[in-house]
Design a protein around this motif. Structure first.
Motif, PDB file in Angstrom:
ATOM      1  N   ALA A  90      26.629  76.326  -0.054  1.00  0.00           N
ATOM      2  CA  ALA A  90      27.352  77.564  -0.333  1.00  0.00           C
ATOM      3  C   ALA A  90      28.213  77.372  -1.573  1.00  0.00           C
ATOM      4  CB  ALA A  90      28.233  77.951   0.851  1.00  0.00           C
ATOM      5  N   PRO A  91      28.258  78.351  -2.472  1.00  0.00           N
ATOM      6  CA  PRO A  91      29.074  78.213  -3.675  1.00  0.00           C
ATOM      7  C   PRO A  91      30.549  78.108  -3.328  1.00  0.00           C
ATOM      8  CG  PRO A  91      28.279  80.471  -3.414  1.00  0.00           C
ATOM      9  CD  PRO A  91      27.570  79.648  -2.391  1.00  0.00           C
ATOM     10  N   SER A  92      31.237  77.185  -3.993  1.00  0.00           N
ATOM     11  CA  SER A  92      32.660  77.001  -3.709  1.00  0.00           C
ATOM     12  C   SER A  92      33.449  78.145  -4.309  1.00  0.00           C
ATOM     13  CB  SER A  92      33.138  75.668  -4.293  1.00  0.00           C
ATOM     14  OG  SER A  92      32.889  75.625  -5.690  1.00  0.00           O
ATOM     15  N   PRO A  93      34.464  78.643  -3.605  1.00  0.00           N
ATOM     16  CA  PRO A  93      35.261  79.744  -4.137  1.00  0.00           C
ATOM     17  C   PRO A  93      36.042  79.302  -5.356  1.00  0.00           C
ATOM     18  CG  PRO A  93      36.261  78.856  -2.145  1.00  0.00           C
ATOM     19  CD  PRO A  93      34.924  78.196  -2.289  1.00  0.00           C
ATOM     20  N   GLY A  94      36.274  80.239  -6.259  1.00  0.00           N
ATOM     21  CA  GLY A  94      37.020  79.938  -7.466  1.00  0.00           C
ATOM     22  C   GLY A  94      38.503  79.791  -7.178  1.00  0.00           C
ATOM     23  N   SER A  95      39.189  79.076  -8.041  1.00  0.00           N
ATOM     24  CA  SER A  95      40.633  78.905  -7.914  1.00  0.00           C
ATOM     25  C   SER A  95      41.343  80.057  -8.611  1.00  0.00           C
ATOM     26  CB  SER A  95      41.055  77.574  -8.538  1.00  0.00           C
ATOM     27  OG  SER A  95      42.456  77.480  -8.623  1.00  0.00           O
ATOM     28  N   GLN A  96      42.376  80.591  -7.956  1.00  0.00           N
ATOM     29  CA  GLN A  96      43.101  81.726  -8.503  1.00  0.00           C
ATOM     30  C   GLN A  96      44.244  81.304  -9.428  1.00  0.00           C
ATOM     31  OE1 GLN A  96      46.456  82.920  -7.404  1.00  0.00           O
ATOM     32  NE2 GLN A  96      46.820  80.958  -6.423  1.00  0.00           N
ATOM     33  N   VAL A 151      37.144  89.681  -6.929  1.00  0.00           N
ATOM     34  CA  VAL A 151      36.289  90.844  -6.721  1.00  0.00           C
ATOM     35  C   VAL A 151      34.822  90.440  -6.756  1.00  0.00           C
ATOM     36  CG1 VAL A 151      35.687  93.129  -7.612  1.00  0.00           C
ATOM     37  CG2 VAL A 151      38.051  92.327  -7.738  1.00  0.00           C
ATOM     38  N   GLN A 152      34.469  89.612  -7.699  1.00  0.00           N
ATOM     39  CA  GLN A 152      33.145  88.991  -7.782  1.00  0.00           C
ATOM     40  C   GLN A 152      33.333  87.692  -8.532  1.00  0.00           C
ATOM     41  OE1 GLN A 152      31.421  92.374  -9.932  1.00  0.00           O
ATOM     42  NE2 GLN A 152      31.005  91.036 -11.657  1.00  0.00           N
ATOM     43  N   VAL A 183      46.401  94.030 -12.051  1.00  0.00           N
ATOM     44  CA  VAL A 183      45.602  93.929 -13.271  1.00  0.00           C
ATOM     45  C   VAL A 183      44.313  93.179 -12.973  1.00  0.00           C
ATOM     46  CG1 VAL A 183      46.838  91.852 -13.978  1.00  0.00           C
ATOM     47  CG2 VAL A 183      45.642  93.192 -15.692  1.00  0.00           C
ATOM     48  N   GLY A 184      43.226  93.598 -13.610  1.00  0.00           N
ATOM     49  CA  GLY A 184      41.939  92.916 -13.486  1.00  0.00           C
ATOM     50  C   GLY A 184      41.800  91.841 -14.548  1.00  0.00           C
ATOM     51  N   ILE A 185      41.407  90.635 -14.142  1.00  0.00           N
ATOM     52  CA  ILE A 185      41.279  89.499 -15.050  1.00  0.00           C
ATOM     53  C   ILE A 185      39.881  88.908 -14.915  1.00  0.00           C
ATOM     54  CG2 ILE A 185      42.124  87.215 -15.677  1.00  0.00           C
ATOM     55  CD1 ILE A 185      44.146  89.383 -16.245  1.00  0.00           C
ATOM     56  N   GLN A 186      39.175  88.824 -16.055  1.00  0.00           N
ATOM     57  CA  GLN A 186      37.891  88.120 -16.083  1.00  0.00           C
ATOM     58  C   GLN A 186      38.119  86.698 -16.572  1.00  0.00           C
ATOM     59  OE1 GLN A 186      35.056  90.535 -18.304  1.00  0.00           O
ATOM     60  NE2 GLN A 186      33.963  90.916 -16.400  1.00  0.00           N
TER      61      GLN A 186
END
Length: 373
Positions: A90-96, A151-152, A183-186
């Motif tokens: 399973a892909p590891s979740p990203g760090s915020q 979000v993705q 705010v949305g951050i890519q």
């Protein structure tokens, strides 16, 4: 003279085996018109000898083919193992951490920017910006991230809380209180940087997808009831209160060694350098059932305390603090077994949403009182 070749041992062995085989096969023949058995089949010695020969040949063939069958079975089982599907990790979740820090910087810059300083936002948001406020009208005295959601893969929704101060036309500051901005951050880079790349050499970068949106504050809640139901006050006559007082004084002022008040094996260091010069206990609550706790119980008993103190710093200012402690009895005295991470909540209690305060009527919109004529 013609030379005669002497038979070898292997030849003799083969000849002997052939003779034995012939002896076993050559059985005396019976007449063809032997009497039929009860089932109607005719049996004869020659017929039985043929069946015995077939059985013997089949047994030898089975023995000879044993290694081949074993190899085929091994190959077949190996093929089955290799054919089994491999589990997909399973892909590891990203760090915020990275996106959250970037969003906090962006919101702070956004609050301070104004007409003519839109370029200050370019490092955070590359889109066109037109601001109407005067630069420096608003400032964020402090900001922190209170919520984040991926979000993705590589795209984050970050909520920042900022304590905002505004200046009026005369330059007088006025605190507006805490405001919340989403705010949305890519993000690009590895998951450790908040992105979705799998290569450790991936470039790391962030960008906002729009200007911040101001949102409502999280719901205020009423916390659940604490587990400390017995009030002990600040009397030194209670042995548990006396232990808490001595321990916190040593912990905050360094006036004494901690091991005088702690259980054996507790690895705890006093704050250094000591931030306070004096400590006064102003209140103690615990979870003991007795209304008065004067005697120390048998060894191993536990007591949970919530201690309120007033500490005096090096400048002489008083600071109010609270400490949740767990005490254990040993050798006729109370000892501090741990400084708890948080006060204990009653198991039967749960937090609830606090009612919203009713706004007071605006004085400018209130109807004037009728004047007496």
């Amino acid at each position: 003279m013609k030379r005669v070749r002497r038979p070898r041992k292997a030849d003799k062995k083969r000849v002997a085996e052939a003779e034995v085989w012939d002896d076993e096969v050559e059985e005396p023949q019976e007449e063809a018109d032997a009497e039929p058995d009860e089932t109607g089949w005719k049996t004869s010695t020659a017929h039985l000898a043929g069946i015995a020969r077939l059985v013997r040949v089949g047994v030898w063939a089975l023995i000879a083919s044993g290694p081949a069958l074993g190899v085929m079975a091994l190959l077949g089982s190996s093929g089955a193992v290799h054919a089994a599907p491999k589990p997909i990790a399973a892909p590891s979740p990203g760090s915020q951490v990275g996106p959250a820090g970037f969003a906090q910087l962006f919101v702070t810059a956004f609050l301070e920017a104004g007409q003519g300083t839109e370029r200050d936002l370019a490092p955070y948001y590359p889109g066109p910006v037109a601001l109407a406020a005067k630069p420096g009208t608003r400032t964020a005295t402090r900001s922190t991230v209170i919520a984040s959601r991926e979000v993705q893969a590589g795209y984050w929704s970050i909520t920042v809380a900022s304590d905002v101060t505004v200046q009026d036309d005369k330059g007088k500051p006025k605190r507006l209180g805490v405001q919340y901005f989403r705010v949305g951050i890519q993000a690009i880079g590895t998951t450790g940087a908040g992105g979705a790349a799998t290569s450790a050499k991936a470039v790391t970068g962030y960008s906002a997808t729009s200007l911040p949106a101001q949102v409502a504050a999280p719901a205020a809640i009423t916390p659940g009831a604490l587990a400390y139901q017995s009030e002990r006050g600040s009397s030194s006559a209670d042995p548990s209160v006396d232990t808490a007082r001595g321990f916190l004084s040593a912990y905050l002022t360094g006036a004494a060694a901690l091991d005088r008040y702690t259980s054996p094996g507790l690895n705890l260091q006093a704050i250094s350098p000591a931030p306070y010069s004096a400590v006064q206990v102003t209140g103690v609550r615990d979870d003991a059932a007795q209304s008065v706790q004067q005697k120390v119980p048998a060894d191993g008993a536990e007591l949970h305390q919530l201690v309120q103190v007033q500490a005096t710093d090096q400048a002489g200012s008083a600071v109010s603090l609270s400490y949740a402690l767990t005490l254990k009895s040993r050798a006729g005295r109370w000892e501090v077994a741990s400084v708890d991470d948080a006060p204990a909540i009653s198991p039967s209690s749960a937090p609830s949403v606090a009612p919203q305060p009713t706004p007071s009527p605006d004085a400018t919109t209130a109807k004037p009182s009728p004047s007496n004529s």
